[in-house]
Design a protein around this motif. Structure first.
Motif, PDB file in Angstrom:
ATOM      1  N   ARG A 139       0.847  -1.198   0.000  1.00 55.64           N
ATOM      2  CA  ARG A 139       0.000   0.000   0.000  1.00 55.64           C
ATOM      3  C   ARG A 139       0.884   1.250   0.000  1.00 55.64           C
ATOM      4  O   ARG A 139       1.941   1.275   0.641  1.00 55.64           O
ATOM      5  CB  ARG A 139      -0.901  -0.048   1.233  1.00 55.64           C
ATOM      6  N   PRO A 140       0.471   2.300  -0.744  1.00 55.34           N
ATOM      7  CA  PRO A 140       1.308   3.504  -0.875  1.00 55.34           C
ATOM      8  C   PRO A 140       1.815   4.061   0.444  1.00 55.34           C
ATOM      9  O   PRO A 140       2.950   4.545   0.518  1.00 55.34           O
ATOM     10  CB  PRO A 140       0.371   4.502  -1.578  1.00 55.34           C
ATOM     11  N   ASN A 141       0.997   3.996   1.480  1.00 52.77           N
ATOM     12  CA  ASN A 141       1.447   4.524   2.772  1.00 52.77           C
ATOM     13  C   ASN A 141       2.218   3.497   3.593  1.00 52.77           C
ATOM     14  O   ASN A 141       2.608   3.765   4.738  1.00 52.77           O
ATOM     15  CB  ASN A 141       0.257   5.051   3.579  1.00 52.77           C
ATOM     16  N   GLY A 142       2.412   2.289   3.024  1.00 50.53           N
ATOM     17  CA  GLY A 142       3.175   1.257   3.715  1.00 50.53           C
ATOM     18  C   GLY A 142       2.408   0.514   4.784  1.00 50.53           C
ATOM     19  O   GLY A 142       2.937  -0.406   5.418  1.00 50.53           O
ATOM     20  N   GLN A 143       1.165   0.873   5.024  1.00 47.71           N
ATOM     21  CA  GLN A 143       0.354   0.275   6.086  1.00 47.71           C
ATOM     22  C   GLN A 143      -0.221  -1.073   5.651  1.00 47.71           C
ATOM     23  O   GLN A 143      -0.640  -1.253   4.516  1.00 47.71           O
ATOM     24  CB  GLN A 143      -0.798   1.221   6.450  1.00 47.71           C
ATOM     25  N   LYS A 144      -0.228  -2.031   6.570  1.00 48.75           N
ATOM     26  CA  LYS A 144      -0.901  -3.306   6.345  1.00 48.75           C
ATOM     27  C   LYS A 144      -2.253  -3.278   7.054  1.00 48.75           C
ATOM     28  O   LYS A 144      -2.371  -2.742   8.159  1.00 48.75           O
ATOM     29  CB  LYS A 144      -0.060  -4.466   6.869  1.00 48.75           C
ATOM     30  N   VAL A 145      -3.248  -3.856   6.418  1.00 49.44           N
ATOM     31  CA  VAL A 145      -4.613  -3.774   6.919  1.00 49.44           C
ATOM     32  C   VAL A 145      -5.132  -5.173   7.223  1.00 49.44           C
ATOM     33  O   VAL A 145      -4.845  -6.129   6.498  1.00 49.44           O
ATOM     34  CB  VAL A 145      -5.534  -3.077   5.890  1.00 49.44           C
ATOM     35  N   THR A 146      -5.901  -5.277   8.289  1.00 51.13           N
ATOM     36  CA  THR A 146      -6.604  -6.519   8.615  1.00 51.13           C
ATOM     37  C   THR A 146      -8.064  -6.354   8.214  1.00 51.13           C
ATOM     38  O   THR A 146      -8.750  -5.439   8.683  1.00 51.13           O
ATOM     39  CB  THR A 146      -6.512  -6.843  10.115  1.00 51.13           C
ATOM     40  N   HIS A 147      -8.522  -7.228   7.323  1.00 56.33           N
ATOM     41  CA  HIS A 147      -9.898  -7.170   6.828  1.00 56.33           C
ATOM     42  C   HIS A 147     -10.726  -8.226   7.556  1.00 56.33           C
ATOM     43  O   HIS A 147     -10.374  -9.413   7.543  1.00 56.33           O
ATOM     44  CB  HIS A 147      -9.942  -7.433   5.323  1.00 56.33           C
ATOM     45  N   VAL A 148     -11.795  -7.794   8.169  1.00 60.04           N
ATOM     46  CA  VAL A 148     -12.672  -8.698   8.919  1.00 60.04           C
ATOM     47  C   VAL A 148     -13.963  -8.878   8.132  1.00 60.04           C
ATOM     48  O   VAL A 148     -14.626  -7.900   7.766  1.00 60.04           O
ATOM     49  CB  VAL A 148     -12.976  -8.150  10.326  1.00 60.04           C
ATOM     50  N   VAL A 149     -14.315 -10.150   7.864  1.00 55.13           N
ATOM     51  CA  VAL A 149     -15.514 -10.462   7.085  1.00 55.13           C
ATOM     52  C   VAL A 149     -16.562 -11.066   8.008  1.00 55.13           C
ATOM     53  O   VAL A 149     -16.323 -12.085   8.667  1.00 55.13           O
ATOM     54  CB  VAL A 149     -15.196 -11.452   5.951  1.00 55.13           C
ATOM     55  N   SER A 150     -17.726 -10.438   8.048  1.00 60.15           N
ATOM     56  CA  SER A 150     -18.834 -10.962   8.838  1.00 60.15           C
ATOM     57  C   SER A 150     -20.126 -10.373   8.292  1.00 60.15           C
ATOM     58  O   SER A 150     -20.208  -9.168   8.045  1.00 60.15           O
ATOM     59  CB  SER A 150     -18.682 -10.609  10.317  1.00 60.15           C
ATOM     60  N   SER A 151     -21.114 -11.232   8.100  1.00 56.64           N
ATOM     61  CA  SER A 151     -22.391 -10.732   7.600  1.00 56.64           C
ATOM     62  C   SER A 151     -23.070  -9.843   8.635  1.00 56.64           C
ATOM     63  O   SER A 151     -23.721  -8.855   8.296  1.00 56.64           O
ATOM     64  CB  SER A 151     -23.297 -11.900   7.208  1.00 56.64           C
ATOM     65  N   ILE A 152     -22.921 -10.203   9.902  1.00 57.55           N
ATOM     66  CA  ILE A 152     -23.454  -9.394  11.011  1.00 57.55           C
ATOM     67  C   ILE A 152     -22.397  -9.354  12.110  1.00 57.55           C
ATOM     68  O   ILE A 152     -21.889 -10.394  12.527  1.00 57.55           O
ATOM     69  CB  ILE A 152     -24.762  -9.979  11.576  1.00 57.55           C
ATOM     70  N   MET A 153     -22.051  -8.172  12.567  1.00 59.95           N
ATOM     71  CA  MET A 153     -21.048  -8.042  13.620  1.00 59.95           C
ATOM     72  C   MET A 153     -21.729  -7.723  14.950  1.00 59.95           C
ATOM     73  O   MET A 153     -22.298  -6.654  15.132  1.00 59.95           O
ATOM     74  CB  MET A 153     -20.043  -6.938  13.258  1.00 59.95           C
ATOM     75  N   MET A 154     -21.684  -8.700  15.852  1.00 58.21           N
ATOM     76  CA  MET A 154     -22.257  -8.523  17.186  1.00 58.21           C
ATOM     77  C   MET A 154     -21.148  -8.127  18.164  1.00 58.21           C
ATOM     78  O   MET A 154     -19.963  -8.381  17.925  1.00 58.21           O
ATOM     79  CB  MET A 154     -22.929  -9.813  17.648  1.00 58.21           C
ATOM     80  N   THR A 155     -21.548  -7.512  19.282  1.00 58.55           N
ATOM     81  CA  THR A 155     -20.548  -7.032  20.245  1.00 58.55           C
ATOM     82  C   THR A 155     -19.733  -8.179  20.820  1.00 58.55           C
ATOM     83  O   THR A 155     -18.518  -8.059  21.018  1.00 58.55           O
ATOM     84  CB  THR A 155     -21.242  -6.273  21.385  1.00 58.55           C
ATOM     85  N   GLY A 156     -20.368  -9.326  21.062  1.00 61.20           N
ATOM     86  CA  GLY A 156     -19.636 -10.468  21.615  1.00 61.20           C
ATOM     87  C   GLY A 156     -18.579 -10.978  20.653  1.00 61.20           C
ATOM     88  O   GLY A 156     -17.453 -11.302  21.055  1.00 61.20           O
ATOM     89  N   LEU A 157     -18.942 -11.053  19.351  1.00 63.87           N
ATOM     90  CA  LEU A 157     -17.986 -11.505  18.342  1.00 63.87           C
ATOM     91  C   LEU A 157     -16.829 -10.532  18.226  1.00 63.87           C
ATOM     92  O   LEU A 157     -15.660 -10.933  18.112  1.00 63.87           O
ATOM     93  CB  LEU A 157     -18.698 -11.656  16.994  1.00 63.87           C
ATOM     94  N   LEU A 158     -17.130  -9.244  18.270  1.00 61.83           N
ATOM     95  CA  LEU A 158     -16.076  -8.235  18.162  1.00 61.83           C
ATOM     96  C   LEU A 158     -15.117  -8.322  19.340  1.00 61.83           C
ATOM     97  O   LEU A 158     -13.889  -8.227  19.173  1.00 61.83           O
ATOM     98  CB  LEU A 158     -16.703  -6.842  18.076  1.00 61.83           C
ATOM     99  N   GLN A 159     -15.646  -8.522  20.549  1.00 61.69           N
ATOM    100  CA  GLN A 159     -14.780  -8.657  21.726  1.00 61.69           C
ATOM    101  C   GLN A 159     -13.876  -9.879  21.603  1.00 61.69           C
ATOM    102  O   GLN A 159     -12.685  -9.829  21.936  1.00 61.69           O
ATOM    103  CB  GLN A 159     -15.639  -8.745  22.989  1.00 61.69           C
ATOM    104  N   SER A 160     -14.440 -10.987  21.119  1.00 61.10           N
ATOM    105  CA  SER A 160     -13.640 -12.203  20.947  1.00 61.10           C
ATOM    106  C   SER A 160     -12.543 -11.996  19.909  1.00 61.10           C
ATOM    107  O   SER A 160     -11.406 -12.465  20.088  1.00 61.10           O
ATOM    108  CB  SER A 160     -14.538 -13.373  20.522  1.00 61.10           C
TER     109      SER A 160
END
Length: 653
Positions: free
Chosen positions: A327-348
């Protein structure tokens, strides 16, 4: 010969042609349909009968439209092997291209009722009901008259009865058989007539090319042209062919037809020119250019039409995808795929994957609702985490950068299902370098599985792949593929290793450990190689020096693998496999050993072929660096169960 020849919607059992391999359930289902004579066509009729009428073995349908035409025979949904048998055993046999019309006429004389039946004359402008009074078999035409009452549906309002009579008069009341759709008759008397006309219609619409007659007649036309084109037609119907390849084929076909028409017109004009005129010389040059262009187009068409070449070399449509790089700015990105993001899943996720330890630096996170959009957004070094869910994608994963794709959760909780045309599911296309990692995922393929292209590196671990209509995994020359603890099943072939014997190809590096490869239609693992390899293999035994052309790791310890003599290598591999045999895994171990032995022999042969070429150039002692292409093979602990043709096979082309 007419009696019983085409009864039941198919051909007599007395002339059985080799049938295409089908999975057990599909074979039973299609054979039942054949026996019943049911040929459904939901797209072209509004009222198909739910049962076969007494005396007839074929279905009928009522055509759509305002005009109330009588029911017609439904014949357009014949299966592949029904058409295959008809053309091979009854119509074309071993005829030359120049004899096609003659053989077809002879066939029709034996099965077609010469008169007494009605049909709908179907064109792009109108449909009209006619009665057949005679058949000109040599011309493949029927002599007709308008039926009473007059029934016609025209797409042009000005097309009247008088216009129809005038048109028929111009045609001398003789119509091509392929433009007639036979009116249904429940007595069964005209079943074979309807089927015979269907075979003629299909042939001239989908198989015959205007230039076929000018091709060389070195061997029979059926093998050379009919069978490959017929297979391609049904592969397209069954979504086995990439959509891009279909478009390319249609464009090539159109270009070739246009160029051939120009060539014919030019050739005709040359015959009317003075022999020494300047115009003739110019036309001859143009004719040579057109001829060369047509030949090139025909070769491209044949490459796509030939099922062997199409299967062996695959489709390179996506192989030119360029890597994005960092990436031009040198940053690496983590892509998270989820049809629905619930708070419990995000915490995990934060606890287990995103911030397992106190973060030393900030991590950029992007959220996606489907895996395809996440992968398309990736740059070099990015990570894609797929959360539990069932994801349906309609495109291909074309990966040209080094990324990591992992599932968060149990493999059975994460399902990525490919739908749509026959495009590759996962296409790892790395131009210079790169690695794709797939872990803890389930790939449900409706079309093709994973393609590991040249220069790509692919790692799949603890995953499940199934349902591919081609190979589950295709390994190209010069690639690196590591498979560990996976299930690969219910595909046409489990794993296909592309031909690497050509001098321009590098040997792939393959590691297969503890995989379960089962219930595939063909082989568990297939090695593709040219037929000439079998002819040269006998000479390989006299070339001992070339037996050191590759390094094979059979125990998993790369640092102790050394170059060994071919015979010693096979004995060593066999000896190691015997340890597993004593553990009641003889069948699976034999598969591992057989794959190792065949890859060793193929790679050794490649070394010998290279040495021979160098010798022909006057290089009597080849540089070790030139002969050092090696296949790193680690094939241990894999289980092969219930594959239709066995654990391992070779595919000659």
């Amino acid at each position: 010969m007419a009696d019983g020849l085409l009864a039941g919607g198919g051909l007599g059992s007395e002339a059985m042609a080799p049938e295409p391999e089908l999975p057990g359930w599909a074979a039973v289902e299609e054979l039942e349909r054949l026996e019943k004579g049911f040929f459904e066509n939901e797209d072209s009729c509004s009222d198909c009968s739910d049962h076969v009428k007494p005396g007839s073995s074929l279905q009928s349908f009522v055509p759509e439209g305002k005009t109330h035409f009588p029911e017609m025979f439904q014949t357009s949904q014949l299966l592949f092997y029904e058409r295959f048998r008809a053309y091979q055993d009854y119509i074309l046999a071993d005829c030359k291209a120049s004899e096609v019309k003659e053989f077809t006429a002879e066939f029709l004389e034996k099965v077609l009722e010469p008169s007494g039946w009605r049909a709908v004359w179907h064109t792009n402008v109108f449909e009209v009901l006619v009665e057949v009074t005679d058949v000109d078999f040599a011309a493949l035409k029927a002599v007709v008259r308008l039926a009473n009452p007059y029934l016609c549906e025209s797409h042009v309002s000005t097309f009247t009865l008088e216009c129809m009579k005038e048109l028929l008069d111009l045609k001398e009341y003789r119509l091509p058989l392929q433009e007639l759709w036979v009116v249904f008759d429940d007595s069964g008397l005209f079943d074979q007539t309807a089927l015979a006309i269907e075979h003629v219609r299909f042939f001239y619409q989908n198989i015959w090319r205007s230039w076929d007659e000018e091709e060389e007649d070195e061997y029979d036309y059926f093998v050379r042209c009919v069978e490959p084109r017929l297979r391609l037609h049904y592969d397209i119907l069954e979504d086995r062919v990439p959509s891009g390849l279909i478009v390319d084929y249609q464009n090539l076909l159109t270009q070739c037809e246009e160029s051939y028409r120009k060539f014919l017109n030019l050739r005709s004009s040359l015959s009317n020119c003075n022999s020494d005129s300047e115009q003739e010389n110019i036309s001859m040059v143009e004719g040579l250019k057109l001829y060369s262009e047509i030949e090139q187009l025909k070769q491209k068409l044949k490459l796509i039409e030939n099922p062997l070449l199409r299967y062996v070399f695959g489709y390179q449509k996506n192989s030119n995808i360029q890597a994005k790089g960092i990436r031009p700015n040198g940053q690496k990105v983590t892509h998270v795929v989820s049809s629905i993001m619930m708070t419990g899943l995000l915490q995990s996720l934060l606890r287990d994957r995103l911030c397992p330890e106190p973060c030393k630096e900030e991590i950029e996170i992007k959220f996606h609702s489907d895996p395809l959009s996440a992968i398309n957004a990736c740059y070099e070094g990015d990570t894609v985490i797929v959360c539990p869910g069932h994801y349906v994608v309609h495109g291909a994963f074309s990966i040209a950068d080094s990324i990591e794709l992992e599932g968060y959760g149990l493999p059975d909780d994460i399902v990525i299902e490919k739908r749509g045309k026959g495009d590759t599911f996962v296409d790892c296309t790395v131009i210079h370098r790169g690695k794709t990692t797939l872990e803890n995922c389930v790939l449900q393929c409706e079309t093709t599985g994973v393609t590991v292209r040249t220069s790509a590196e692919f790692l799949m671990k603890n995953s499940d792949l199934y349902g591919a209509k081609g190979a589950g995994i295709e390994i190209y020359p010069g690639s690196k593929c590591t498979l560990s603890d996976n299930g690969i099943h219910h595909c046409k072939e489990g794993i296909l290793i592309k031909d690497f014997l050509d001098e321009h190809y590098d040997i792939p590096k393959i590691s297969m450990v503890n995989n379960v490869i089962h219930n595939n239609e063909g082989y568990g693992v297939v090695l593709v190689k040219p037929t000439i390899f079998s002819d040269l293999q006998e000479d390989a035994q006299d070339e001992n020096e070339a037996n050191k052309a590759l390094k094979v790791q059979t125990s998993g310890e790369a640092d102790v693998a050394e170059r060994v003599d071919l015979e010693e290598l096979i004995q060593c591999a066999t000896g190691k496999m015997e340890l597993y045999a004593r553990a009641d895994l003889s069948e699976q171990v034999e598969g591992n050993c057989e794959i190792v032995n065949e890859l060793v022999a193929a790679s050794t042969q490649k070394g010998q072929m290279k040495k021979k070429r160098l010798s022909e150039l006057g290089i009597t002692q080849a540089d070790d660096n030139l002969m050092s292409q090696e296949m790193f093979v680690s094939i241990v602990g894999n289980q092969f169960k219930w594959n239709g043709k066995g654990s391992f096979g070779t595919f000659l082309f």
